[in-house]
Design an enzyme around this catalytic site. Structure first.
Site, PDB file in Angstrom:
ATOM      1  N   CYS A  37      47.288  -3.299 -12.666  1.00 53.11           N
ATOM      2  CA  CYS A  37      48.307  -4.346 -12.687  1.00 53.11           C
ATOM      3  C   CYS A  37      47.641  -5.720 -12.862  1.00 53.11           C
ATOM      4  O   CYS A  37      46.463  -5.882 -12.528  1.00 53.11           O
ATOM      5  CB  CYS A  37      49.150  -4.285 -11.410  1.00 53.11           C
ATOM      6  SG  CYS A  37      50.642  -3.281 -11.620  1.00 53.11           S
ATOM      7  N   ASN A 130      48.559  12.240 -19.203  1.00 50.92           N
ATOM      8  CA  ASN A 130      49.181  13.015 -18.134  1.00 50.92           C
ATOM      9  C   ASN A 130      50.265  12.153 -17.520  1.00 50.92           C
ATOM     10  O   ASN A 130      50.035  10.989 -17.223  1.00 50.92           O
ATOM     11  CB  ASN A 130      48.164  13.344 -17.034  1.00 50.92           C
ATOM     12  CG  ASN A 130      47.051  14.244 -17.529  1.00 50.92           C
ATOM     13  OD1 ASN A 130      47.217  15.002 -18.491  1.00 50.92           O
ATOM     14  ND2 ASN A 130      45.901  14.167 -16.884  1.00 50.92           N
ATOM     15  N   HIS A 141      50.221   3.751 -12.881  1.00 48.24           N
ATOM     16  CA  HIS A 141      50.353   2.758 -13.946  1.00 48.24           C
ATOM     17  C   HIS A 141      50.246   3.479 -15.302  1.00 48.24           C
ATOM     18  O   HIS A 141      49.327   4.253 -15.501  1.00 48.24           O
ATOM     19  CB  HIS A 141      49.247   1.706 -13.803  1.00 48.24           C
ATOM     20  CG  HIS A 141      49.518   0.476 -14.593  1.00 48.24           C
ATOM     21  ND1 HIS A 141      49.844  -0.720 -14.005  1.00 48.24           N
ATOM     22  CD2 HIS A 141      49.535   0.269 -15.920  1.00 48.24           C
ATOM     23  CE1 HIS A 141      50.035  -1.621 -14.954  1.00 48.24           C
ATOM     24  NE2 HIS A 141      49.856  -1.037 -16.124  1.00 48.24           N
ATOM     25  N   HIS A 143      49.296   5.020 -18.476  1.00 49.25           N
ATOM     26  CA  HIS A 143      48.026   5.028 -19.203  1.00 49.25           C
ATOM     27  C   HIS A 143      47.760   6.375 -19.861  1.00 49.25           C
ATOM     28  O   HIS A 143      48.275   7.398 -19.443  1.00 49.25           O
ATOM     29  CB  HIS A 143      46.862   4.679 -18.265  1.00 49.25           C
ATOM     30  CG  HIS A 143      46.558   5.730 -17.228  1.00 49.25           C
ATOM     31  ND1 HIS A 143      47.333   5.914 -16.109  1.00 49.25           N
ATOM     32  CD2 HIS A 143      45.573   6.657 -17.148  1.00 49.25           C
ATOM     33  CE1 HIS A 143      46.833   6.894 -15.369  1.00 49.25           C
ATOM     34  NE2 HIS A 143      45.771   7.386 -15.984  1.00 49.25           N
TER      35      HIS A 143
HETATM   36 ZN    ZN Z   1      50.015  -1.002 -11.968  1.00 49.98          ZN
END
Ligand code: ZN
Ligand code: ZN
Ligand code: FE
Length: 328
Positions: A37, A130, A141, A143
């Site tokens: 973040c 995943n 988050h 990705h």
């Molecule tokens: Zn995050």
């Protein structure tokens, strides 16, 4: 300890990385701050999409010497592991990115594939994503991940072997043929745009498995034109939106990108594609690969693939409608 150990029985490498057990699991360890973040020092500065080294890599550019064994074969765990951040937002799926942003993700996949594929010791660049705790996601988050491997992984090796044999025998690409057959049959096609076809394969293992094939015969992401990159972004957004529309909850999945190896050899017979495996077999039931799947490598599919494709097609209609109304 960090090394590759060869399984002489199944003919495959296992990556041993003992330090990886230390890695944080944000639901369990109550990680105070998301490392991806904007306030995190790891991801400082201005960016829309960002690749960065995995903090707990199972492969590294300068690995320690491997164990010496009188019988077993070992090798240095040389490679790279990266994380590809798709957004600064802490929540979301590929379908929550704008088409423009998703195209930038595709560009970054292609750029990292080229860049890491050029490293002398990298034979294969595997990019995957995943999603969901049932898949084992430790950081929420949004990705994707990249493993630059010093060997060709076994699933891809099997695909290379079968498609090479097919090409030699029939003089055409196995994947191009499958795409045409799927388009002709049409019953398992879930979504199609000008450059990509998304279908539930005739021989699917997972109940809602989907494959995304480019219509043009190419072997890797960097070969995609600008227009095709937008089309791939559209296809990936639509597939993930379809999954989320299917049962009305955010669907976990594994996404795997299959490209040609980067060992400098020619793989003209191979064909770029993306595969999705969601673990659900119905709204409230997971499919557990168990005895027959894990112990024997033989999969059972407890439905008709054509019926599951029909369910997905309906969900895709809802998903496409939603995204076009959101654009107005
Ligand atoms: Zn995050
Ligand atoms: Zn092809
Ligand atoms: Fe594949």
């Amino acid at each position: 300890m960090q090394e590759l150990r060869w399984n002489p029985v199944l003919d495959e490498w296992v990556i041993v990385a003992s330090h990886r057990k230390e890695r944080p699991v944000d639901s369990v360890d109550k990680v105070k701050q998301c490392p991806f973040c904007p306030t995190s020092p790891e991801v400082e500065g201005e960016w829309e999409v960002l690749s960065l080294p995995n903090k707990f890599p199972s492969l590294v550019p300068n690995p320690p010497e491997p164990t010496k064994h009188r019988f077993y074969r070992t090798k240095q765990a040389r490679g790279m592991c990266e994380v590809i951040l798709e957004t600064k937002e802490h929540e979301g799926d590929l379908c929550d990115l704008t088409l423009e942003r998703m195209k930038k993700v595709v560009d970054l996949y292609a750029e990292r594939y080229s860049k890491l594929g050029k490293l002398r010791y990298v034979k294969y660049v595997f990019i995957f994503r995943n999603k969901g705790e049932v898949i084992g996601v430790t950081l929420h988050h949004p990705h994707s991940q990249l493993y630059a491997l010093p060997f060709i992984p076994p699933v891809v090796a099997r695909e290379l072997k079968s498609s090479k044999r097919y090409y030699r025998k029939r003089g055409e690409c196995l994947f191009c043929r499958i795409r045409r057959v799927e388009e002709e049959d049409a019953v398992r096609v879930v979504y199609e745009n000008v450059d990509f076809t998304c279908f539930l394969p005739f021989y699917a293992k997972w109940p809602y498995e989907l494959h995304v094939y480019p219509k043009r015969h190419i072997q890797s992401l960097p070969e995609l034109t600008e227009k095709e990159r937008i089309s791939l972004a559209d296809a990936l957004r639509t597939v993930t939106a379809t999954y989320n529309a299917l049962f009305g909850f955010s669907m976990p999945y594994i996404m795997a990108i299959h490209q040609k190896p980067t060992d400098g050899k020619s793989y003209d017979y191979y064909h770029l594609h993306v595969e999705f495996y969601p673990p659900y077999r119905s709204r409230d039931k997971l499919k557990y690969p168990a005895g027959i799947e894990r112990g024997a490598g033989t999969w059972t599919y407890d439905a008709a693939p054509e019926e599951k494709a029909e369910e997905l097609r309906k969900a895709a209609l809802i998903a496409v409608k939603k995204s076009s109304s959101a654009r107005l």
